[in-house]
Design a protein around this motif. Sequence first.
Motif, PDB file in Angstrom:
ATOM      1  N   MET A   1       0.542  -0.807   0.064  1.00 24.23           N
ATOM      2  CA  MET A   1       0.161  -0.180   0.355  1.00 24.23           C
ATOM      3  C   MET A   1       1.241   1.823   0.278  1.00 24.23           C
ATOM      4  N   ASP A   2       0.914   2.274  -0.502  1.00 23.28           N
ATOM      5  CA  ASP A   2       1.660   3.854  -0.584  1.00 23.28           C
ATOM      6  C   ASP A   2       0.789   4.333   0.265  1.00 23.28           C
ATOM      7  N   ASN A   3       1.804   4.416   0.956  1.00 24.53           N
ATOM      8  CA  ASN A   3       1.647   5.455   2.686  1.00 24.53           C
ATOM      9  C   ASN A   3       1.841   6.848   2.295  1.00 24.53           C
ATOM     10  N   SER A   4       1.869   7.327   1.798  1.00 24.58           N
ATOM     11  CA  SER A   4       1.560   8.667   1.270  1.00 24.58           C
ATOM     12  C   SER A   4      -0.005   9.355   1.015  1.00 24.58           C
ATOM     13  N   LYS A   5      -1.226   7.613   0.479  1.00 19.25           N
ATOM     14  CA  LYS A   5      -2.135   8.433   0.488  1.00 19.25           C
ATOM     15  C   LYS A   5      -2.576   9.063   2.161  1.00 19.25           C
ATOM     16  N   ASP A   6      -3.462   9.478   1.838  1.00 21.49           N
ATOM     17  CA  ASP A   6      -4.639   9.625   3.112  1.00 21.49           C
ATOM     18  C   ASP A   6      -4.976   8.514   3.308  1.00 21.49           C
ATOM     19  N   LYS A   7      -4.994   7.524   4.848  1.00 23.36           N
ATOM     20  CA  LYS A   7      -5.417   6.634   4.896  1.00 23.36           C
ATOM     21  C   LYS A   7      -7.211   6.163   4.940  1.00 23.36           C
ATOM     22  N   ILE A  78     -18.506  -3.236  11.488  1.00 24.48           N
ATOM     23  CA  ILE A  78     -19.227  -1.564  11.185  1.00 24.48           C
ATOM     24  C   ILE A  78     -19.161  -0.730  10.556  1.00 24.48           C
ATOM     25  N   PHE A  79     -17.310  -0.493  10.838  1.00 22.31           N
ATOM     26  CA  PHE A  79     -17.031   0.906   9.201  1.00 22.31           C
ATOM     27  C   PHE A  79     -17.207   0.464   8.353  1.00 22.31           C
ATOM     28  N   HIS A  80     -17.412  -0.737   7.326  1.00 20.07           N
ATOM     29  CA  HIS A  80     -17.531  -1.174   5.949  1.00 20.07           C
ATOM     30  C   HIS A  80     -18.895  -0.444   5.777  1.00 20.07           C
ATOM     31  N   PHE A  81     -20.134  -0.722   6.639  1.00 17.00           N
ATOM     32  CA  PHE A  81     -21.184   0.011   6.740  1.00 17.00           C
ATOM     33  C   PHE A  81     -21.377   1.655   6.598  1.00 17.00           C
ATOM     34  N   PHE A  82     -20.536   2.261   7.818  1.00 19.66           N
ATOM     35  CA  PHE A  82     -20.871   3.070   8.050  1.00 19.66           C
ATOM     36  C   PHE A  82     -20.124   3.753   7.055  1.00 19.66           C
ATOM     37  N   VAL A  83     -18.791   3.516   6.210  1.00 15.84           N
ATOM     38  CA  VAL A  83     -17.781   4.525   5.506  1.00 15.84           C
ATOM     39  C   VAL A  83     -19.675   3.824   3.874  1.00 15.84           C
ATOM     40  N   SER A  84     -19.940   3.483   3.889  1.00 16.23           N
ATOM     41  CA  SER A  84     -20.663   2.077   2.684  1.00 16.23           C
ATOM     42  C   SER A  84     -22.418   3.984   3.167  1.00 16.23           C
ATOM     43  N   MET A  85     -22.640   3.949   4.177  1.00 19.35           N
ATOM     44  CA  MET A  85     -23.894   5.376   5.004  1.00 19.35           C
ATOM     45  C   MET A  85     -22.856   6.491   4.225  1.00 19.35           C
ATOM     46  N   CYS A  86     -21.976   6.884   4.763  1.00 18.54           N
ATOM     47  CA  CYS A  86     -21.304   7.792   4.154  1.00 18.54           C
ATOM     48  C   CYS A  86     -21.047   8.574   2.892  1.00 18.54           C
ATOM     49  N   LEU A  87     -21.200   7.407   2.118  1.00 18.13           N
ATOM     50  CA  LEU A  87     -21.034   7.086   0.540  1.00 18.13           C
ATOM     51  C   LEU A  87     -22.250   7.677  -0.478  1.00 18.13           C
ATOM     52  N   ILE A  88     -23.164   6.710   0.882  1.00 18.20           N
ATOM     53  CA  ILE A  88     -24.552   6.789   0.043  1.00 18.20           C
ATOM     54  C   ILE A  88     -25.022   8.089   0.526  1.00 18.20           C
ATOM     55  N   ALA A  89     -24.932   8.397   1.201  1.00 15.86           N
ATOM     56  CA  ALA A  89     -24.922  10.009   1.718  1.00 15.86           C
ATOM     57  C   ALA A  89     -24.834  11.489   0.704  1.00 15.86           C
ATOM     58  N   ALA A  93     -14.325  11.409   2.235  1.00 17.54           N
ATOM     59  CA  ALA A  93     -13.257  11.641   3.221  1.00 17.54           C
ATOM     60  C   ALA A  93     -13.202  12.427   3.863  1.00 17.54           C
ATOM     61  N   SER A  94     -13.049  13.615   3.303  1.00 15.34           N
ATOM     62  CA  SER A  94     -12.263  15.353   3.669  1.00 15.34           C
ATOM     63  C   SER A  94     -14.111  15.523   4.591  1.00 15.34           C
ATOM     64  N   GLU A  95     -15.422  15.319   4.179  1.00 14.00           N
ATOM     65  CA  GLU A  95     -15.804  16.276   4.588  1.00 14.00           C
ATOM     66  C   GLU A  95     -16.560  15.083   5.818  1.00 14.00           C
ATOM     67  N   LEU A  96     -16.270  14.054   5.750  1.00 14.77           N
ATOM     68  CA  LEU A  96     -16.574  13.671   7.265  1.00 14.77           C
ATOM     69  C   LEU A  96     -15.665  13.611   8.241  1.00 14.77           C
ATOM     70  N   TYR A  97     -14.186  14.058   7.663  1.00 15.09           N
ATOM     71  CA  TYR A  97     -13.262  14.716   8.297  1.00 15.09           C
ATOM     72  C   TYR A  97     -14.067  15.962   8.638  1.00 15.09           C
ATOM     73  N   GLU A  98     -13.737  17.248   8.209  1.00 13.18           N
ATOM     74  CA  GLU A  98     -14.162  18.202   8.624  1.00 13.18           C
ATOM     75  C   GLU A  98     -15.514  18.420   9.968  1.00 13.18           C
ATOM     76  N   ILE A  99     -16.672  17.723   9.700  1.00 16.85           N
ATOM     77  CA  ILE A  99     -17.946  17.952  10.066  1.00 16.85           C
ATOM     78  C   ILE A  99     -17.521  16.817  11.132  1.00 16.85           C
ATOM     79  N   TYR A 100     -16.410  15.902  11.313  1.00 16.90           N
ATOM     80  CA  TYR A 100     -16.031  15.231  12.408  1.00 16.90           C
ATOM     81  C   TYR A 100     -15.091  16.623  13.859  1.00 16.90           C
ATOM     82  N   LEU A 101     -14.291  17.407  12.920  1.00 12.39           N
ATOM     83  CA  LEU A 101     -14.023  18.537  13.414  1.00 12.39           C
ATOM     84  C   LEU A 101     -14.996  19.207  14.547  1.00 12.39           C
TER      85      LEU A 101
END
Length: 125
Positions: A1-7, A78-89, A93-101
């Motif tokens: 895996m390329d470690n330079s990419k945001d996980k 659980i995380f798989h389904f959570f990320v799917s929900m994010c995508l459906i909505a 990842a960037s928006e999730l991060y900003e809203i989380y903050l």
Amino acid sequence: MDNSKDKLDVIFSLQQQLNGHIAKTRGLDFSDKSLWLQRETLAMLSEMAELLNEVNFKWWKNHKPVDDNAVKEEIVDIFHFFVSMCLIAGMDASELYEIYLQKNEENFKRQFGTSLKEGYSLENR
């Protein structure tokens, strides 16, 4: 895996690929967001129940050693389904991060009693 990419970006990309593959091979239409958010929520609840079973929540049964790897796998499920929900909505990842903050900041304000939201005053404790 390329470690330079945001996980988190990598996770969202991989989940999008998996969802696309599932939709194609199973002939599913993900266009009804409400329906799919319901289904993803139910799937996540099912995985949470599996996690509960791994951590001996049934106090009326004989205790068994907790399998740390099984616990971690259920959390990832659980995380798989959570990320799917994010995508459906429509959330990446960037928006999730900003809203989380933003939400994390508000949660700290609530605990410090500085939130404008009713019910979090420290004076009423």
